[in-house]
Design a protein around this motif. Sequence first.
Motif, PDB file in Angstrom:
ATOM      1  N   LEU A 107       0.862  -1.187   0.000  1.00 16.64           N
ATOM      2  CA  LEU A 107       0.000   0.000   0.000  1.00 16.64           C
ATOM      3  C   LEU A 107       0.892   1.228   0.000  1.00 16.64           C
ATOM      4  O   LEU A 107       1.640   1.451   0.949  1.00 16.64           O
ATOM      5  CB  LEU A 107      -0.890   0.005   1.241  1.00 16.64           C
ATOM      6  CG  LEU A 107      -1.753   1.273   1.415  1.00 16.64           C
ATOM      7  CD1 LEU A 107      -2.780   1.389   0.309  1.00 16.64           C
ATOM      8  CD2 LEU A 107      -2.437   1.256   2.765  1.00 16.64           C
TER       9      LEU A 107
ATOM     10  N   LEU B  23       0.572   5.161  -0.337  1.00 16.85           N
ATOM     11  CA  LEU B  23      -0.244   6.356  -0.469  1.00 16.85           C
ATOM     12  C   LEU B  23       0.670   7.556  -0.695  1.00 16.85           C
ATOM     13  O   LEU B  23       1.676   7.711  -0.018  1.00 16.85           O
ATOM     14  CB  LEU B  23      -1.049   6.597   0.809  1.00 16.85           C
ATOM     15  CG  LEU B  23      -2.277   5.736   1.017  1.00 16.85           C
ATOM     16  CD1 LEU B  23      -2.826   5.967   2.409  1.00 16.85           C
ATOM     17  CD2 LEU B  23      -3.326   6.010  -0.031  1.00 16.85           C
TER      18      LEU B  23
ATOM     19  N   TYR C 258       0.447  11.895  -2.308  1.00 14.76           N
ATOM     20  CA  TYR C 258      -0.279  12.915  -3.050  1.00 14.76           C
ATOM     21  C   TYR C 258       0.583  14.165  -3.118  1.00 14.76           C
ATOM     22  O   TYR C 258       1.419  14.403  -2.250  1.00 14.76           O
ATOM     23  CB  TYR C 258      -1.634  13.211  -2.407  1.00 14.76           C
ATOM     24  CG  TYR C 258      -1.557  13.691  -0.987  1.00 14.76           C
ATOM     25  CD1 TYR C 258      -1.698  12.807   0.068  1.00 14.76           C
ATOM     26  CD2 TYR C 258      -1.351  15.037  -0.708  1.00 14.76           C
ATOM     27  CE1 TYR C 258      -1.633  13.239   1.371  1.00 14.76           C
ATOM     28  CE2 TYR C 258      -1.295  15.474   0.600  1.00 14.76           C
ATOM     29  CZ  TYR C 258      -1.424  14.565   1.629  1.00 14.76           C
ATOM     30  OH  TYR C 258      -1.354  15.007   2.913  1.00 14.76           O
ATOM     31  N   PRO C 259       0.392  14.953  -4.155  1.00 18.49           N
ATOM     32  CA  PRO C 259       1.207  16.164  -4.288  1.00 18.49           C
ATOM     33  C   PRO C 259       0.599  17.323  -3.514  1.00 18.49           C
ATOM     34  O   PRO C 259      -0.613  17.367  -3.306  1.00 18.49           O
ATOM     35  CB  PRO C 259       1.147  16.449  -5.791  1.00 18.49           C
ATOM     36  CG  PRO C 259      -0.195  15.913  -6.211  1.00 18.49           C
ATOM     37  CD  PRO C 259      -0.531  14.776  -5.280  1.00 18.49           C
ATOM     38  N   TYR C 260       1.409  18.242  -3.074  1.00 19.78           N
ATOM     39  CA  TYR C 260       0.912  19.507  -2.562  1.00 19.78           C
ATOM     40  C   TYR C 260       0.822  20.476  -3.737  1.00 19.78           C
ATOM     41  O   TYR C 260       1.595  20.402  -4.682  1.00 19.78           O
ATOM     42  CB  TYR C 260       1.840  20.056  -1.474  1.00 19.78           C
ATOM     43  CG  TYR C 260       1.777  19.251  -0.202  1.00 19.78           C
ATOM     44  CD1 TYR C 260       0.669  19.351   0.631  1.00 19.78           C
ATOM     45  CD2 TYR C 260       2.787  18.372   0.162  1.00 19.78           C
ATOM     46  CE1 TYR C 260       0.586  18.608   1.804  1.00 19.78           C
ATOM     47  CE2 TYR C 260       2.717  17.624   1.318  1.00 19.78           C
ATOM     48  CZ  TYR C 260       1.613  17.756   2.141  1.00 19.78           C
ATOM     49  OH  TYR C 260       1.536  17.025   3.286  1.00 19.78           O
ATOM     50  N   ASP C 261      -0.131  21.364  -3.671  1.00 16.05           N
ATOM     51  CA  ASP C 261      -0.399  22.279  -4.762  1.00 16.05           C
ATOM     52  C   ASP C 261      -0.376  23.684  -4.171  1.00 16.05           C
ATOM     53  O   ASP C 261      -1.396  24.190  -3.728  1.00 16.05           O
ATOM     54  CB  ASP C 261      -1.784  21.945  -5.339  1.00 16.05           C
ATOM     55  CG  ASP C 261      -2.013  22.619  -6.676  1.00 16.05           C
ATOM     56  OD1 ASP C 261      -1.068  23.244  -7.182  1.00 16.05           O
ATOM     57  OD2 ASP C 261      -3.128  22.519  -7.205  1.00 16.05           O
ATOM     58  N   ARG C 262       0.820  24.248  -4.087  1.00 19.54           N
ATOM     59  CA  ARG C 262       1.011  25.471  -3.320  1.00 19.54           C
ATOM     60  C   ARG C 262       0.443  26.700  -4.004  1.00 19.54           C
ATOM     61  O   ARG C 262       0.754  26.958  -5.167  1.00 19.54           O
ATOM     62  CB  ARG C 262       2.524  25.675  -3.077  1.00 19.54           C
ATOM     63  CG  ARG C 262       2.861  26.778  -2.127  1.00 19.54           C
ATOM     64  CD  ARG C 262       2.513  26.405  -0.694  1.00 19.54           C
ATOM     65  NE  ARG C 262       3.175  25.191  -0.261  1.00 19.54           N
ATOM     66  CZ  ARG C 262       2.585  24.258   0.489  1.00 19.54           C
ATOM     67  NH1 ARG C 262       1.355  24.394   0.901  1.00 19.54           N
ATOM     68  NH2 ARG C 262       3.250  23.178   0.845  1.00 19.54           N
ATOM     69  N   THR C 263      -0.380  27.459  -3.295  1.00 19.74           N
ATOM     70  CA  THR C 263      -0.793  28.780  -3.749  1.00 19.74           C
ATOM     71  C   THR C 263       0.173  29.785  -3.148  1.00 19.74           C
ATOM     72  O   THR C 263       0.233  29.930  -1.935  1.00 19.74           O
ATOM     73  CB  THR C 263      -2.221  29.103  -3.277  1.00 19.74           C
ATOM     74  OG1 THR C 263      -3.094  28.114  -3.798  1.00 19.74           O
ATOM     75  CG2 THR C 263      -2.667  30.458  -3.777  1.00 19.74           C
ATOM     76  N   VAL C 264       0.955  30.445  -4.005  1.00 21.53           N
ATOM     77  CA  VAL C 264       2.035  31.281  -3.481  1.00 21.53           C
ATOM     78  C   VAL C 264       1.588  32.710  -3.185  1.00 21.53           C
ATOM     79  O   VAL C 264       2.269  33.436  -2.475  1.00 21.53           O
ATOM     80  CB  VAL C 264       3.247  31.286  -4.433  1.00 21.53           C
ATOM     81  CG1 VAL C 264       3.880  29.914  -4.478  1.00 21.53           C
ATOM     82  CG2 VAL C 264       2.856  31.746  -5.820  1.00 21.53           C
ATOM     83  N   GLY C 265       0.468  33.130  -3.777  1.00 28.96           N
ATOM     84  CA  GLY C 265       0.013  34.502  -3.556  1.00 28.96           C
ATOM     85  C   GLY C 265       0.705  35.479  -4.494  1.00 28.96           C
ATOM     86  O   GLY C 265       1.603  35.113  -5.255  1.00 28.96           O
TER      87      GLY C 265
END
Lengths: 386, 143
Positions: B4, B6, B8-15
């Motif tokens: 198993l 698991l 997942y990617p992080y999807d950064r909002t940088v501003g």
Amino acid sequence: MALNRCAVVGVGQTNHTSCRADVSIAGLVREAVDRALLDANMTLADIDAIVIGKAPDMLEGIMMPELWLTDSLAASGKPLFRVHTAGSVGGSTAIVAAQHVMSGLHKRVLTIAFEKQSDGNAMWALSVPLPFSMPVHAGAGGYFSPIIRSYIRRSGSPSHIGAMVAVKDRSNALKNPYAHLHEDHWTLEKAMESPMLWDPIRFVETCPSSDGAIALVLASEDVADKMPGKKAWVHSTAMRSEPTMFAGRNQVSPRAGEMCAEDVFRKAGITNPLKEIDVVEMYVPFSWFEPMWLENIGFAPKDQGWRFVEDGVTEMTGKLPVNASGGVLSSNPIGASGMLRFGEAALQVMGKAGEHQIEGARTALGHAYGGGSQFFAMWVVGSEKN
Amino acid sequence: MAPLRLFYPYDRTVGSTVGRFLTSLANKKIEGTRGLDGIVHVPPAEFDPATGAPLTEWVVVGNAGEVLTWSWQPEPFADNTLQQPFAWALIRLDGADTPMLHAVRVGSEKDMASGMRVRAVWADEPTPSITTIMCFEPEHGHG
């Protein structure tokens, strides 16, 4: 032990939504902070100490984000305290902030809770196997659905109660401009046809994934007394926790939750909560937790919480309105959700809840829980001094 | 038992602030923000560290600067821009007051020294990312 009085003198929150692609986490937090400071007629320079909370760091993948946020909060050289108690953290954070004031240490405390769920994936972040623990590989819904099934079996509740709660909260959210979901088409019939995600939890009975933040300004009595605006006086606070797993644990109605409620009411001098509490903001991420917590907190007798829902007691027009704001079912920036309950309770007794104001609300309960129902945080706030 | 795994990617909002910094990098331009006290922050500070005020004055700084301090990375990780031993360094770019962390490509640890001058080496494919600066190199050749 004599405690100093503490009042909520400012409340600010963001418009919660699925993805705030236009701001960084610091920018999102600052938006709520600026609104709370404006509400309190203060600036960052007036603040003595800051207490900040959010759900596990893994949700956004930023470890100790409070350090990064120091600049955006002008916190250099000031006490900055971080609180961690999973989903209940927003409530626990507000309580720790109130203690900063009640202890006499600080006069103006800013407290903040946030989550930017769009930066990560909370469901899978909460599905990582832990050593010596039961694997829960389908997020919080997968964890809680067997507990809800147990409640239905024990209480003899009919199967439509969860859907009733969902329709109520989604309808209430239409009156709250800050709520994430504004869906005006729900009826009980349609809710019952909503896809089943984790039996018996349907899609409509599940909280959304939200980006959002809330900030409160808390003040000591001498500071609050000099302020012209409306205040919410903190009458009592309580926190309790218990292990997630132990033999014989009552997961439907955890003892920690019962003890937390007993303590918060005792300290506030409340002997009949159903009669003396005017409005409740309760942490209900999955609809069935409303009847479950009604019993756990002591508003309803054991196995009777679902009857309150069925009889409309928790509607905005009922005897005990629950989640007039739309609650967690309509906005769930996880780390902020507990403080949103505490802040919405404060707004109700301040008479500042806007369209979802419950007329004549004088005493309100803010409630939060977290983890595998093992962390509880509650406060009672009132329009008058305790 | 089936494995198993698991992830997942992080999807950064940088501003908007870090967003502008990264967009400028794709155009081989390094920019910072000026604090209310005049300090030029590179990478840019979104809020003034002293007062919390939002910072909106932008300053273009040089592509070269001084190594303030450094640490040797003998075994690069798979996602490092350099796949040979290199140095992590705090580099104060010309015109900036604060140092920026980045990689420095040199032949060996002996070629590194605090106070040395280094210059940005741009990646072949510009992207709005810090790795658009592939690394820094000594300004006057190795050593």
